[in-house]
Design a protein around this motif. Sequence first.
Motif, PDB file in Angstrom:
ATOM      1  N   GLY A 132       0.821  -1.200   0.000  1.00 38.84           N
ATOM      2  CA  GLY A 132       0.000   0.000   0.000  1.00 38.84           C
ATOM      3  C   GLY A 132       0.853   1.247   0.000  1.00 38.84           C
ATOM      4  N   LEU A 133       0.206   2.392   0.040  1.00 33.77           N
ATOM      5  CA  LEU A 133       0.919   3.668   0.016  1.00 33.77           C
ATOM      6  C   LEU A 133       1.880   3.782   1.192  1.00 33.77           C
ATOM      7  N   PHE A 134       1.513   3.230   2.349  1.00 36.50           N
ATOM      8  CA  PHE A 134       2.362   3.308   3.539  1.00 36.50           C
ATOM      9  C   PHE A 134       3.313   2.113   3.624  1.00 36.50           C
ATOM     10  N   ASP A 190      -9.561   0.844   0.263  1.00 35.82           N
ATOM     11  CA  ASP A 190      -9.460   2.298   0.345  1.00 35.82           C
ATOM     12  C   ASP A 190      -8.274   2.774  -0.504  1.00 35.82           C
ATOM     13  N   THR A 191      -8.132   4.095  -0.609  1.00 39.24           N
ATOM     14  CA  THR A 191      -7.111   4.669  -1.503  1.00 39.24           C
ATOM     15  C   THR A 191      -5.720   4.201  -1.132  1.00 39.24           C
ATOM     16  N   PRO A 213     -15.568  -1.467  -1.754  1.00 41.24           N
ATOM     17  CA  PRO A 213     -14.976  -0.720  -2.873  1.00 41.24           C
ATOM     18  C   PRO A 213     -13.966  -1.542  -3.668  1.00 41.24           C
ATOM     19  N   MET A 214     -13.317  -2.513  -3.015  1.00 34.80           N
ATOM     20  CA  MET A 214     -12.307  -3.329  -3.689  1.00 34.80           C
ATOM     21  C   MET A 214     -12.891  -4.061  -4.890  1.00 34.80           C
ATOM     22  N   LEU A 215     -14.127  -4.501  -4.806  1.00 37.38           N
ATOM     23  CA  LEU A 215     -14.731  -5.268  -5.901  1.00 37.38           C
ATOM     24  C   LEU A 215     -14.842  -4.421  -7.166  1.00 37.38           C
ATOM     25  N   ALA A 216     -15.211  -3.154  -7.025  1.00 35.15           N
ATOM     26  CA  ALA A 216     -15.324  -2.276  -8.190  1.00 35.15           C
ATOM     27  C   ALA A 216     -13.964  -1.882  -8.736  1.00 35.15           C
ATOM     28  N   ALA A 217     -12.933  -1.928  -7.897  1.00 30.72           N
ATOM     29  CA  ALA A 217     -11.591  -1.524  -8.326  1.00 30.72           C
ATOM     30  C   ALA A 217     -10.804  -2.675  -8.940  1.00 30.72           C
ATOM     31  N   ALA A 218     -11.393  -3.869  -9.007  1.00 35.66           N
ATOM     32  CA  ALA A 218     -10.704  -5.053  -9.531  1.00 35.66           C
ATOM     33  C   ALA A 218     -11.178  -5.370 -10.941  1.00 35.66           C
TER      34      ALA A 218
END
Length: 581
Positions: A515-517, A534-535, A556-561
């Motif tokens: 992830g970003l971190f 998340d972002t 949200p993960m489902l729509a981003a895959a």
Amino acid sequence: MKIVCLVKQVPRPDSIEFDPETKSLRREGVPLLLNPFDAAAVVHAAAHEDDEVIAMTMGPPQADQALRTCMALGADRCIHLSDRVFAVADTLGTSRTLALAVEKEGDVDLVVCGRKTTDSETWQVPPETAAFLGWPHLTSVVETELRDGTVRATRETDDGYETWELPTPAVVSLAYGHDAAAGEGDGRIDVWTAAELVDDVRPNDKRFGQTGSPTRVLAVRDVTPERAGDRYSDLPAAVDRIRALAADRGPEPTSWDKPERLGEQPSPKQYDCWTFVELDGDRPTRVSLELLAKGRELSGKLGGDNVALVLGPDVSEELARHGADRVVLADVDGGYDAQRVTAALRQVLEQRRPHVLLIPATANGRDLGPRVAGELELGMTGDCVGLGIDRAGRLIQTKPAYGGNIVSVIMGATTPQLATVRPRMFQPLEPRNVDAVVERFELTALPEPAARIVERKPAPARDLDEANVVVCLGSELPSEDIVRARELAEAAGAAVGATRTVCERGDLPRNRAIGLFGRAVAPRLLVAVGVPGDTEELTGFVKANVVAAVNHGEAPMLAAADVGAIIHWEAAIPALARALD
């Protein structure tokens, strides 16, 4: 003791938008905050009781808001470097100015930084600042202990954790971020201009700002990947879809065949492309072979040789089989030590002056590259995801910003041209039984290290950069399910990482946080299991070729895959992780 924290104000990552008409970022109205990695630095420094903590930033007048956040987090006072001559500085120009300010403050025992900024994804300022100060440094630090004249620090690497002792004054950068929503504190903020740092500020002063910066941003592009967003309840159908998508997508191809030289500028002379080869034991890492493969294209366009540089044991036969025309060997014993390896690389660069040098963007590469760039005052672009050559022989570098959906196209004005490059951006060449010219580079005496390693704890994580399939475990899975989920994924041949939440719970080592971190990964297939999406989490696999998601319910993960399913993970992990078999 006196501790200085170098901090920066950044836009909130989830608020950045790209304007397709102007080909630029929309900046108006974007909320600003203290860079989360720098917030962690202030909190970490303030935890050292009885020490004075000073937060220092370079930026426009509104950056004082970030300094007030620093005081809420525990800083005793702040220094704001604010002057028009500081504007549009790259990492080298920024580091030079910060080093001048640290020297002006005086009697500083320790400089503490975040490892990167969330807006520009650079990891360069801490090592480059240390180079200008002439101090030892340590990057990706997870804990420190200050004693009389020394700092004992544990560093996170791709292989585990190393504990070092450094003499002070020193510079350290921290591995992890910290949410910066801490309100505003009150306290003293000193504003310094360039005239406070030097006695002779001149027009177009090459020590500051754009004129003191050897790299330029040529363009900004939106490269947000299009994800299919398909939903499946049938696992065989999901596997078939993954295979079809993977066949159409992949890393930038590489070839043994070199292209013709581009143009006749800056001269008809041939120029070489060099790759710094990182070793894992007695073998070149995959990312080194990826860069060597890309080097054949770049060296062809430059009209020169594809050169592999090894500071360690002779692995020339393997490098020849993967595309090296020449292999330059230099003996540096004792494993990775930033001071000794930097000194060795500096000798090579000063004497051989390669036109281009590519460095893996690994824990050690991000440590080494900026340090030598700072010592030689060379432009460098960090964490590149694309490379090219223009007709004048300059290296065109594409690097991620704002999490990776936005990229900047950058060119440098100095030579050698340095770049660190992320793993899995290119494909290694299919090995051939060919020979390479092998040269020995005789090093002069290297300095005795200022730092001393005390302990090593293995926690290997290089497989996240090398595996075709990575499974990322998310917070929907309770701790008691993580062990079983990891077993299933590894039995299917996948590397296993997790979101920051899971790693912070202690379920996986933190050097496996995605992830970003944490870290960015770019496998052919990323399977997100129980990841909310998340972002910060999505940033970790922007460059994955195909993304599959398994969740307990709507997320949200489902729509981003590309492929998503609401299905139990025990059945899904083996099926999806083997989809590329």
